[in-house]
Write a protein that holds these residues in place. Structure first.
Motif, PDB file in Angstrom:
ATOM      1  N   PHE A 251      49.700  42.762  33.994  1.00  0.00           N
ATOM      2  CA  PHE A 251      48.303  43.180  33.907  1.00  0.00           C
ATOM      3  C   PHE A 251      47.865  43.904  35.175  1.00  0.00           C
ATOM      4  CE2 PHE A 251      43.835  42.114  34.866  1.00  0.00           C
ATOM      5  CZ  PHE A 251      43.240  42.880  33.870  1.00  0.00           C
ATOM      6  N   TYR A 255      46.494  47.623  34.433  1.00  0.00           N
ATOM      7  CA  TYR A 255      45.067  47.662  34.120  1.00  0.00           C
ATOM      8  C   TYR A 255      44.459  49.042  34.368  1.00  0.00           C
ATOM      9  CZ  TYR A 255      40.073  46.626  34.298  1.00  0.00           C
ATOM     10  OH  TYR A 255      38.712  46.636  34.092  1.00  0.00           O
ATOM     11  N   LYS A 256      44.803  49.677  35.468  1.00  0.00           N
ATOM     12  CA  LYS A 256      44.226  50.985  35.791  1.00  0.00           C
ATOM     13  C   LYS A 256      45.238  52.112  35.622  1.00  0.00           C
ATOM     14  CE  LYS A 256      41.109  51.359  39.035  1.00  0.00           C
ATOM     15  NZ  LYS A 256      39.842  51.391  38.273  1.00  0.00           N
ATOM     16  N   LEU A 312      35.909  42.720  33.292  1.00  0.00           N
ATOM     17  CA  LEU A 312      37.179  43.456  33.250  1.00  0.00           C
ATOM     18  C   LEU A 312      37.321  44.224  31.946  1.00  0.00           C
ATOM     19  CD1 LEU A 312      39.601  40.795  34.774  1.00  0.00           C
ATOM     20  CD2 LEU A 312      39.175  43.074  35.719  1.00  0.00           C
ATOM     21  N   GLY A 316      37.521  48.197  31.778  1.00  0.00           N
ATOM     22  CA  GLY A 316      38.724  48.817  31.230  1.00  0.00           C
ATOM     23  C   GLY A 316      38.436  49.742  30.061  1.00  0.00           C
ATOM     24  N   PHE A 363      38.157  44.332  39.072  1.00  0.00           N
ATOM     25  CA  PHE A 363      39.589  44.135  39.304  1.00  0.00           C
ATOM     26  C   PHE A 363      39.851  43.493  40.657  1.00  0.00           C
ATOM     27  CE2 PHE A 363      43.971  46.211  39.686  1.00  0.00           C
ATOM     28  CZ  PHE A 363      44.558  45.266  38.847  1.00  0.00           C
ATOM     29  N   TYR A 366      39.000  39.961  40.489  1.00  0.00           N
ATOM     30  CA  TYR A 366      40.039  39.226  39.771  1.00  0.00           C
ATOM     31  C   TYR A 366      41.240  38.941  40.671  1.00  0.00           C
ATOM     32  CZ  TYR A 366      43.810  38.255  36.516  1.00  0.00           C
ATOM     33  OH  TYR A 366      44.875  37.689  35.885  1.00  0.00           O
ATOM     34  N   GLY A 421      47.070  47.279  29.138  1.00  0.00           N
ATOM     35  CA  GLY A 421      46.391  46.438  30.107  1.00  0.00           C
ATOM     36  C   GLY A 421      45.283  45.620  29.471  1.00  0.00           C
ATOM     37  N   LEU A 422      44.530  46.229  28.558  1.00  0.00           N
ATOM     38  CA  LEU A 422      43.444  45.517  27.889  1.00  0.00           C
ATOM     39  C   LEU A 422      43.986  44.431  26.956  1.00  0.00           C
ATOM     40  CD1 LEU A 422      41.113  48.543  27.065  1.00  0.00           C
ATOM     41  CD2 LEU A 422      40.799  46.829  28.857  1.00  0.00           C
ATOM     42  N   LEU A 425      44.968  41.539  29.051  1.00  0.00           N
ATOM     43  CA  LEU A 425      43.788  40.799  29.481  1.00  0.00           C
ATOM     44  C   LEU A 425      43.346  39.806  28.406  1.00  0.00           C
ATOM     45  CD1 LEU A 425      41.317  40.248  31.281  1.00  0.00           C
ATOM     46  CD2 LEU A 425      40.212  42.234  30.211  1.00  0.00           C
TER      47      LEU A 425
END
Length: 441
Positions: A251, A255-256, A312, A316, A363, A366, A421-422, A425
């Motif tokens: 993740f 994520y980005k 998040l 995202g 992020f 997190y 990434g989502l 999550l």
């Protein structure tokens, strides 16, 4: 672990920004962002004005390597204490001030270098700035996580990023503007003096008082094998012992990812559409930075208001959707001299910067929540190094992807690249809710 919870009421979420600790974090964030551009884009501009060839300028980019490998010496900064500085300021603030004093000297050294007569000496000076800057980041990140309560972590992530970006503006646009009127040596003297902003943050901020701090300091006095076990092996063992740790690492990496792929090719895209350098700079450096700052503060507030999972997820999704504006730009084409096109560029950059800032604040909060307070500096350095890997090396194929698909398809693809990434999550939030690696609900 630091667990970030929702504050519960809207006014309380905003009040998280208004205390002395957040001000100290903002000032320290400024001194973190300042040296980054001095040894990168500002230095590249100086080299170009001095007539250095492009190949050599490109090689100078290697001096930023310490940022990617800062996890290697993070355990030393996490555990060792400086005799005099520790006694006066404490473990964290003592290290920060010590590194800032060295950073002032390194920036002055870089400013006194001659790129034509002694390029190797200049490269060594730039490497020293980058190494000290990366080291300062390790301790400042640990300080931020340790000094703030659980409910303040989202706001702290926003504040440190805001300070970081203001520092980058000073070292980027500020230094370039000053160079039109002053010598580069005087410009770098001024930049060195601005490190004092971060020193002020050290002086006004309290020293973290966390359980186990005494044990951390005592571990530095152990024999070398014992120190390695405590400072290097223990942080890694602590992390991989948690359920779902490998999903967390995936993740962090992804994520980005879609946002990073799109960002890598943004400037070439603008150029191919026909926008001038002045137009690109005015939109991305002024409007873009303002929108990013707004985004990070809204993101920090959102973490406190609704919790990490929702913040998040919102960041995202919005990051991914903002790339569709660039796909629309590519489909529309460009009409030279058309004001409407410049307005559309401003809209796309503004939305993209705002959503990127919002997602970044959530992020960072997190990543902060994942750190065990016994190993804050080491674990956060490892996580951010992994994040940097996803942002840089994994985005190197972006140009190839454009060549194979075209701009419209490229930006649509970057939207879908955000999906892994989502999905991770949502899996983490559902499978590991309440576990050590869970994000706050």
């Amino acid at each position: 672990m630091v667990k970030v919870d929702a504050a519960g009421r809207w006014p309380e979420a905003w009040r998280l920004y208004g205390n002395r600790r957040q001000l100290a974090i903002f000032l320290m964030g400024f001194s973190s962002g300042l040296p980054l551009l001095l040894g990168f884009s500002t230095l590249s501009y100086w080299l170009s004005t001095a007539g250095i060839d492009r190949t050599t300028i490109g090689l100078f980019a290697a001096v930023s390597t310490p940022y990617a490998f800062k996890f290697a010496w993070a355990p030393l900064l996490d555990h060792w204490k400086l005799p005099l500085f520790h006694r006066l300021l404490g473990r964290r603030r003592g290290w920060i001030l010590f590194l800032q004093l060295l950073l002032v000297g390194a920036i002055v050294w870089l400013g006194s270098s001659d790129p034509l007569a002694a390029p190797l000496a200049m490269a060594l000076a730039a490497l020293a700035v980058a190494s000290l800057s990366a080291s300062q980041d390790i301790v400042i990140d640990a300080y931020r996580i340790e000094i703030l309560s659980a409910a303040e972590q989202g706001a702290g992530a926003a504040v440190t990023q805001a300070g970081y970006r203001v520092g980058m503006i000073a070292a980027g646009a500020g230094a370039l503007a000053l160079s039109d009127y002053l010598s580069w040596f005087l410009v770098f003297i001024i930049m060195a003096a601005l490190v004092g902003v971060g020193m002020l943050g050290v002086l006004i901020g309290p020293e973290p008082r966390r359980p186990g701090a005494a044990a951390l300091e005592d571990s530095a006095a152990q024999p070398w094998p014992g120190f390695m076990k405590r400072a290097v092996i223990a942080p890694l063992a602590d992390f991989v012992a948690r359920p779902g740790w490998w999903l967390i690492l995936l993740f962090v990496l992804l994520y980005k990812y879609g946002d990073a792929i799109a960002g890598t090719m943004a400037n070439p895209f603008y150029r191919e559409l026909g926008f001038t350098g002045t137009e690109i700079a005015s939109v991305t450096k002024l409007l873009g930075v303002a929108a990013t700052l707004l985004g990070v503060f809204i993101g920090g507030w959102l973490v406190a208001r609704v919790g990490l999972v929702k913040a998040l997820l919102a960041g995202g999704v919005l990051q991914a959707l903002s790339n569709l504006l660039f796909a629309w730009m590519a489909a529309r084409g460009f009409q030279p001299g058309a004001v409407a096109d410049l307005d559309f560029l401003a809209l796309a950059v503004g939305v993209d910067s705002f959503t990127g800032g919002l997602g970044s604040a959530a992020f960072v909060a997190y990543l902060s929540s994942l750190c065990n307070l016994a190993f804050t500096g080491t674990q956060y350095a490892l996580l951010t190094s992994l994040m940097a890997f996803g942002r840089t090396l994994l985005s190197t194929g972006s140009g190839w992807l454009v060549d194979q698909s075209g701009w419209v398809e490229f930006f649509i693809a970057t939207t879908f690249l955000a999906l892994p990434g989502l999905l991770l999550l949502m899996i983490i939030a559902r499978r590991y809710s309440g576990k050590p690696l869970a994000v706050g609900a």
